[in-house]
Scaffold this active site. Structure first.
Site, PDB file in Angstrom:
ATOM      1  CG  HIS A  14      -1.923   1.071   1.296  1.00  0.00           C
ATOM      2  ND1 HIS A  14      -3.085   0.976   2.040  1.00  0.00           N
ATOM      3  CD2 HIS A  14      -1.961   2.286   0.718  1.00  0.00           C
ATOM      4  CE1 HIS A  14      -3.784   2.090   1.921  1.00  0.00           C
ATOM      5  NE2 HIS A  14      -3.113   2.914   1.123  1.00  0.00           N
ATOM      6  CD  GLU A 197      -7.619   6.646   4.515  1.00  0.00           C
ATOM      7  OE1 GLU A 197      -8.179   6.617   3.409  1.00  0.00           O
ATOM      8  OE2 GLU A 197      -6.519   7.218   4.703  1.00  0.00           O
ATOM      9  CG  ASP A 275      -1.663   5.743   2.721  1.00  0.00           C
ATOM     10  OD1 ASP A 275      -1.945   5.431   1.549  1.00  0.00           O
ATOM     11  OD2 ASP A 275      -2.475   6.291   3.495  1.00  0.00           O
TER      12      ASP A 275
HETATM   13  N1  ADE Z   1      -4.681   8.741  -2.006  1.00  0.00           N
HETATM   14  C1  ADE Z   1      -3.450   8.809  -1.516  1.00  0.00           C
HETATM   15  N2  ADE Z   1      -3.445   8.475  -0.216  1.00  0.00           N
HETATM   16  C2  ADE Z   1      -4.716   8.152   0.108  1.00  0.00           C
HETATM   17  C3  ADE Z   1      -5.348   7.716   1.295  1.00  0.00           C
HETATM   18  N3  ADE Z   1      -4.686   7.527   2.431  1.00  0.00           N
HETATM   19  N4  ADE Z   1      -6.674   7.492   1.258  1.00  0.00           N
HETATM   20  C4  ADE Z   1      -7.358   7.680   0.128  1.00  0.00           C
HETATM   21  N5  ADE Z   1      -6.807   8.087  -1.009  1.00  0.00           N
HETATM   22  C5  ADE Z   1      -5.497   8.321  -1.018  1.00  0.00           C
HETATM   23 ZN    ZN Z   2      -3.796   4.741   0.500  1.00  0.00          ZN
END
Ligand code: ADE
Ligand code: ZN
Length: 346
Positions: A14, A197, A275
């Site tokens: 990710h 999230e 991320d």
């Molecule tokens: N694009 C880049 N990082 C992201 C995240 N943490 N959540 C959603 N879209 C993203």
């Molecule tokens: Zn992400």
């Protein structure tokens, strides 16, 4: 433990490649491409990385991506991430890219893809780091635009392993993209989706049932639904968790409040990832280290998490086995050396 975390072979599942664009390279590309950033200096830009939620980050992240114009810009950004990943003993990485962020500015799909792809090929040969590419649809845009992007990708499907869903989660439930994901699967793409999230557990159910996502990106809000946790544990659906990101975007007030250890203890198939490392204060190793320091992850936990990541990757069974064998050997060697150094402490 620091050495164990650094040296253990890792897979990262990710990572948004646009989120690996460090401020220094952003300024360098802006100068080269005659693009004016609304920040005076690298320090000034870094000061702006003070987010209140996902959207406040995305606004800056999309702005930063505007410095990328040529194939070589995409190459340089990708190369820099791969170099860092290799230094942290990442053996395999599955990288997201957001073509719509670039095609909306008039950059050709091919320019984006070829720059990234060439860097991945070079890293395979020069750094011994394998990779898969995952194309994300921006969920704040329409399903029709997502479909157009998928059509643009079809001629290049040999270079793209899967599709994903990212950007603003709240108000954009996964089922909005059901038809796009149906067509993607018919064309042989693997599927993942950001869910849980900021969004509720219902979005995780939709990602699983409507999109047939094989992995859930983040998924930390799953713990609010006991039936969902039971399902995720039973099916061992991988969750690509990004602890430092979750704190930076205020999903949790601080790392102590993060539910990673709870998820691990529940038997969920959790992995650790970065991320958007340039924005959230750390790459994969920093995420492992922070969780170890704050939640006391031990050798067994880290071994388990590293195993989960290789197993959850989109590598073939034979490739996974090769990595798992290397991992097992690394852990046995480490244990043997520990015993030799302090035979009475085990
Ligand atoms: N694009 C880049 N990082 C992201 C995240 N943490 N959540 C959603 N879209 C993203
Ligand atoms: Zn992400």
């Amino acid at each position: 433990m620091k050495a164990f975390i650094h040296n253990i072979p890792k897979a990262e599942l990710h990572i948004h490649i646009e989120g690996s664009l460090e401020p220094e390279l952003m300024f360098e590309l802006a100068a080269k491409n005659n693009i004016r950033l609304p920040f005076e200096s690298v320090a000034d830009l870094r000061r702006a990385y003070n987010f209140t939620d996902l959207q406040s980050f995305l606004d800056i992240y999309y702005q930063g991506a505007q410095v990328l114009l040529t194939e070589d810009d995409f190459y340089q950004m990708t190369r820099a991430y791969l170099q860092k990943a290799a230094e942290q003993n990442v053996r395999h990485t599955e990288i997201f890219f957001d073509p719509q962020t670039h095609t909306a500015r008039g950059i050709k799909f091919e320019t984006v893809l070829q720059g990234i792809h060439r860097a991945l090929l070079d890293a395979g040969q020069q750094l011994g780091l394998s990779s898969n590419l995952i194309m994300c649809f921006l969920r704040h845009l329409s399903a029709e635009e997502g479909m157009k992007t998928l059509e643009q990708a079809l001629p290049f499907k040999d270079c793209i392993a899967g599709v994903g869903l990212d950007s603003t989660e709240l108000g954009h439930p996964p089922e909005k993209f059901k038809h796009v994901f149906d067509l993607a699967r018919q064309n042989g793409f693997k599927t993942v989706a950001h869910a849980g999230e900021e969004g509720p557990p219902e979005y995780i159910w939709q990602a699983l049932k409507s999109l047939k996502a094989e992995r859930i990106d983040h998924g930390v809000r799953c713990v609010e639904d006991a039936r969902l946790v039971e399902y995720l544990v039973k099916e061992q659906v991988p969750l690509t968790v990004c602890p430092l990101s979750n704190v930076k975007l205020r999903i949790f007030d601080n790392l102590r409040q993060h539910n990673f250890k709870q998820m691990l203890n529940l038997g969920l198939c959790v992995t650790i990832n970065s991320d958007d490392p340039a924005y959230f204060g750390g790459y994969i190793e920093d995420n492992f280290r922070a969780l170890h320091e704050v939640h006391g992850l031990d050798f067994q936990d880290i071994y388990k998490i590293a195993r989960n990541a290789f197993k959850a990757s989109f590598l073939t069974l034979a490739e996974k086995q090769k990595h798992l064998d290397e991992l097992d050997e690394f852990v046995s060697d480490f244990a043997r050396r520990q015993m030799q150094d302090s035979p009475h402490s085990a």
